[in-house]
Design a protein around this motif. Sequence first.
Motif, PDB file in Angstrom:
ATOM      1  N   ALA A   1     -39.037  -0.306  34.927  1.00 34.45           N
ATOM      2  CA  ALA A   1     -39.940  -1.205  35.656  1.00 34.45           C
ATOM      3  C   ALA A   1     -39.335  -1.660  36.977  1.00 34.45           C
ATOM      4  O   ALA A   1     -40.054  -1.924  37.942  1.00 34.45           O
ATOM      5  CB  ALA A   1     -40.282  -2.413  34.793  1.00 34.45           C
ATOM      6  N   GLY A   2     -38.010  -1.785  37.024  1.00 31.77           N
ATOM      7  CA  GLY A   2     -37.344  -2.136  38.272  1.00 31.77           C
ATOM      8  C   GLY A   2     -36.947  -3.588  38.397  1.00 31.77           C
ATOM      9  O   GLY A   2     -36.090  -3.928  39.207  1.00 31.77           O
ATOM     10  N   SER A   3     -37.563  -4.469  37.632  1.00 26.62           N
ATOM     11  CA  SER A   3     -37.208  -5.894  37.655  1.00 26.62           C
ATOM     12  C   SER A   3     -37.789  -6.560  36.421  1.00 26.62           C
ATOM     13  O   SER A   3     -38.737  -6.034  35.799  1.00 26.62           O
ATOM     14  CB  SER A   3     -37.735  -6.587  38.914  1.00 26.62           C
ATOM     15  N   LEU A   4     -37.247  -7.715  36.073  1.00 26.17           N
ATOM     16  CA  LEU A   4     -37.781  -8.452  34.931  1.00 26.17           C
ATOM     17  C   LEU A   4     -39.208  -8.907  35.195  1.00 26.17           C
ATOM     18  O   LEU A   4     -40.057  -8.899  34.295  1.00 26.17           O
ATOM     19  CB  LEU A   4     -36.891  -9.658  34.624  1.00 26.17           C
ATOM     20  N   GLU A   5     -39.479  -9.317  36.429  1.00 26.93           N
ATOM     21  CA  GLU A   5     -40.825  -9.776  36.764  1.00 26.93           C
ATOM     22  C   GLU A   5     -41.862  -8.669  36.539  1.00 26.93           C
ATOM     23  O   GLU A   5     -42.923  -8.892  35.936  1.00 26.93           O
ATOM     24  CB  GLU A   5     -40.880 -10.253  38.219  1.00 26.93           C
ATOM     25  N   LYS A   6     -41.547  -7.470  37.021  1.00 21.89           N
ATOM     26  CA  LYS A   6     -42.478  -6.352  36.853  1.00 21.89           C
ATOM     27  C   LYS A   6     -42.597  -5.956  35.387  1.00 21.89           C
ATOM     28  O   LYS A   6     -43.683  -5.608  34.906  1.00 21.89           O
ATOM     29  CB  LYS A   6     -42.012  -5.161  37.685  1.00 21.89           C
ATOM     30  N   PHE A   7     -41.482  -6.015  34.662  1.00 26.60           N
ATOM     31  CA  PHE A   7     -41.498  -5.651  33.249  1.00 26.60           C
ATOM     32  C   PHE A   7     -42.368  -6.608  32.445  1.00 26.60           C
ATOM     33  O   PHE A   7     -43.180  -6.179  31.608  1.00 26.60           O
ATOM     34  CB  PHE A   7     -40.070  -5.639  32.708  1.00 26.60           C
ATOM     35  N   VAL A   8     -42.218  -7.906  32.690  1.00 23.46           N
ATOM     36  CA  VAL A   8     -43.025  -8.908  31.989  1.00 23.46           C
ATOM     37  C   VAL A   8     -44.508  -8.702  32.274  1.00 23.46           C
ATOM     38  O   VAL A   8     -45.356  -8.804  31.380  1.00 23.46           O
ATOM     39  CB  VAL A   8     -42.579 -10.333  32.394  1.00 23.46           C
ATOM     40  N   GLU A   9     -44.819  -8.378  33.527  1.00 23.81           N
ATOM     41  CA  GLU A   9     -46.219  -8.148  33.893  1.00 23.81           C
ATOM     42  C   GLU A   9     -46.758  -6.877  33.243  1.00 23.81           C
ATOM     43  O   GLU A   9     -47.867  -6.878  32.680  1.00 23.81           O
ATOM     44  CB  GLU A   9     -46.340  -8.046  35.410  1.00 23.81           C
ATOM     45  N   GLN A  10     -45.995  -5.800  33.285  1.00 23.23           N
ATOM     46  CA  GLN A  10     -46.448  -4.525  32.731  1.00 23.23           C
ATOM     47  C   GLN A  10     -46.673  -4.602  31.222  1.00 23.23           C
ATOM     48  O   GLN A  10     -47.617  -4.016  30.691  1.00 23.23           O
ATOM     49  CB  GLN A  10     -45.431  -3.428  33.047  1.00 23.23           C
TER      50      GLN A  10
END
Length: 260
Positions: free
Chosen positions: A228-237
Amino acid sequence: MNFRLPKYHSPDFTKDQFVAAPNVIIEKVTIKGVAPENYHATSIYPEYFKVDGKWILASESRMDCVVVLKNDKSLEVKEFRNLDIGDSVILGRNENAESGIYVHVGGFTYNESEEQQSFVFRTGRTRESSYSKDYDSLYELLKHEREHGYILWVLGPAVIFDHDSKNAMAGLIDAGFVDVIFAGNALATHDLEGSILRTALGQNIYTQQSVFNGHYNHIDIINKARRAGSLEKFVEQENIKDGVVYSCIKNNIPLYLLVP
């Protein structure tokens, strides 16, 4: 209960017990990492040491360490493992000035007498002990710091291995009792594992039952988060809506993961 910062009261060093007290006795370290016999071990309280007729407070003290008298007559509190050959370690097991050592258990405002506090620390109450009144005091302290200070939490992964403790920590973040978190990568890994798969280290975070191939779960989480590239993107995905990482992101709370 309203929390108030306790006032510190220094000892009265004009009293006879302090005036008549001897200077501290020292002995040099001969084996690296090993203290001499009869070393003085530090406590949770402010401690003073008599050096050349003057009582000196050991600054930056911590529990279960030893005190080293340096060449400039200052004091250094050291862990045993950090002792070097030639260090001058202060000796003595008496703590009421008899050996030039004074443990000031009454430095802050308490209800108990100094004798009660000293007895309790040495026989029952330690930093590992907790009682109902301690949690009440902690609640009041957190309320005070939320209004007047800055609350930094240093967390290990144990806080998110259990369903209820994980939710409780997230609740503290949501309620404004967290300004920043320092943790290792295990906290984020297993928190996200719990939010997605309801496991931590492959065990259900509520029942503690192991699941089939659960030992892969946290590795899968790390791999997907890296993709995902970052925790923020992972949480959203992953559409994550609970947990410590989620609450930090939602409330814009810095989460510093210290990776070896």
